[in-house]
Enzyme design. Structure first.
Site: not given
Ligand code: AMP
Length: 553
Positions: A185, A439, A330, A444
């Site tokens: 990654t 936030k 992944e 959100w």
């Protein structure tokens, strides 16, 4: 009672055998690193991959050995992959856009024994090879005539190295669960983590990718994977294209608008895939030159969110179907694709673009849920967002060496680190990375949605939204903008443009203009760097006198 069907392990080299038998004359066209366009076929490529395997075995490489590649998308890179896998060794793609120290770290973590490298990256390898003690050999992907002087003692030109093999070789009999490939990654937060693909996961992923409601590709397609093999396996195309016998066009190291256009046109490409940055360059080239795309039918756009105006331009101006896709290293990497289920198939114009902004639905082989912070699944109502979790036969069940254990749970769910909602038809939409979501007063705010909106302003070249500390609301959005050359939009223009298109409390509190937005090695906006850059930023809406940071007390 067991089934009475044959055991036929899902091994990657079977894909190439199939291509060599069923589609022997189908071409693989590469823009070579040396310059000229080079043509080969699946039959020839298979023959050369067998030679790579034979040669590697002669050098003493064994099952499980990690063999790295640092290379562009070319036929040579594909044959090296299959040759490596064919002896049970593990191809390990390195991303040349990472810092040299990261590449060294990754190579040492994987304990790479050999490296196939393109000429472009030889100077880099000369600097770092001594820092990787396990590295025995560097195979430079060129011929003796183009081989430069090098300080590396153990470097050989690929073509001469390969010529020592006669190709009389049988692929090793392997178990389908053995490792086939490795990719790290990009490690924007913390150390990179190794993902280890198996033969089985690669073959199943390639089959999933070809399905009509996924990439929907066939032997009649001419496929240009602009997305590099070193970025999440070129989205599996080096396996799905030979699986169906599509012609492949490999772009080498040139990904600017003019170079990509030239290949699309001269090779009559019907299907292509890349991140939005590449398509911005192509669309700009088309607008400057007035050229059209008569052969291109479909473009897959993913890696980061596909801006609405990009989908609109491809469809309205060039009659090219856009498939927005989401995935991760992944996940091999495909996770969802935005093709149209019957409920949405009849939509046109803006209503269709509303759906195309979503990252799409999961193909067979990917299960997904969205949960809250207490691991409770959230409703598929197209609004409630939470952590996106996935599982399936081509999804990682662990990282190499046991890193990042907290991302995997006992029920097999992998926490993607993305925040998303899913609509009643199963269409998922990413609203953020969990680390980037803003936030504000306990609610959100999706930075991706704001960014997509900002880049649809005609004078905005690129936009990023980050949360900035606010004494009343904890965090409020700051919009960071790169203007288009020669354009001078102000804060009021941009916020005025966005005002009626988002909830009032989502509107950024301020706009900062910059010359450049930092990017990661895989072309994504580097929010960690941006947040550092703006860590002292004082929003005009923050009127309370600010307390000093804890660290400065
Ligand atoms: P990588 O493993 O480098 O391909 O990065 C995977 C991450 O890229 C995902 O977890 C997402 O955060 C992001 N990503 C990939 N595709 C998209 C997309 N279509 N829209 C938004 N984010 C995306």
């Amino acid at each position: 009672m067991l089934g009475l069907m044959q055991e036929w392990p899902l091994l990657c080299h079977k894909i190439l055998d199939h291509a060599g038998i069923q589609h022997p004359h189908r071409e693989i066209v590469s823009r070579s690193v040396e310059g000229p366009i080079v043509r080969t076929t699946y039959a020839e490529l298979r023959g050369r991959a067998l030679k790579v395997a034979q040669r590697l075995e002669k050098e003493g490489y064994k099952r499980g050995d990690r063999i790295a590649t640092l290379a562009w998308n070319t036929a040579r890179h594909i044959e090296a992959w299959y040759g490596i896998m064919g002896i049970g060794a593990v191809y390990h793609t390195l991303n040349p856009r990472l810092f040299p120290e990261q590449i060294v770290w990754i190579m040492n973590n994987a304990e790479d024994k050999a490296l196939f490298v393109d000429l472009t990256f030889l100077p880099l390898v000369e600097k770092i090879a001594a820092l990787v003690p396990t590295l025995r050999q560097v195979i430079v992907m060129t011929d003796a005539a183009h081989m430069p002087q090098t300080s590396l003692r153990n470097a050989v030109p690929y073509e001469e190295w390969l010529a020592e093999a006669d190709g009389d070789f049988r692929w090793k009999a392997l178990d389908e669960s053995e490792a086939a490939g490795m990719c790290y990654t990009s490690g924007t937060t913390g150390e990179p983590k190794g993902v280890v693909y198996s033969h089985r996961s690669n073959v199943l992923h390639a089959m999933m990718a070809c399905m009509p409601d996924a990439m929907g590709i066939s032997s009649r397609d001419v496929i240009l994977p602009v997305v590099p093999m070193f970025h999440a396996n070129a989205w599996g195309i080096a396996q799905s294209a030979p699986m169906i016998g599509a012609k492949l066009v490999m772009p080498g190291g040139r990904m600017d608008g003019a170079s990509i256009y030239e290949l699309l046109d001269t090779e009559k490409v019907s299907f292509t895939a890349a991140v939005p940055t590449v398509w911005l360059m192509l669309l700009q080239h088309l607008e400057e030159t007035g050229k059209k795309l008569p052969y291109l039918k479909k473009v897959v756009i993913g890696g980061s969110a596909c801006p609405r105006m990009m989908a609109k331009k491809f469809q309205d101006n060039y009659d090219v179907e856009v498939v927005h896709a989401w995935g991760m290293t992944e996940m091999s990497p495909l996770g969802s694709l935005c093709t149209m289920k019957p409920d949405y198939a009849g939509l046109e114009g803006e209503a269709r673009l509303d759906i195309e902004e979503k990252q799409g639905h999961a193909p067979f082989g990917v299960e997904m849920i969205v949960t809250d912070d207490h691991n409770r699944p959230q409703p598929w109502d197209g609004k409630t967002f939470g952590r996106l979790k996935v599982r399936g036969p081509a999804v990682a069940r662990a990282y190499y060496g046991g890193a990042g254990k907290e991302q995997f749970d006992e029920e097999g769910w992998f926490d993607t680190g993305d925040v998303a909602h899913i609509d009643p038809n199963g269409y998922m939409q990413i609203t953020d990375r969990a680390k980037d979501v803003i936030k504000s007063g306990g609610e959100w705010i999706s930075t991706i949605e704001l960014e997509n909106l900002a880049v649809s302003h005609p004078d905005v070249a690129e936009a990023a939204v980050i949360g900035v500390r606010h004494s009343k609301w904890d965090e409020r959005p700051l919009l960071v903008v790169v203007r288009k050359p020669g354009r001078e939009p102000g804060k009021a223009d941009i916020l005025g443009f966005m005002k009626d298109k988002v909830a009032k409390w989502w509107l950024p509190d301020d706009v900062a203009f910059v010359d450049e937005i930092p990017h990661t090695a895989t072309g994504k906006i580097q929010k960690t760097t941006l947040r550092k850059q703006f860590s002292d930023y004082r929003l005009p809406t923050d009127e309370t006198e600010r307390l000093p940071d804890r660290e400065t007390l």
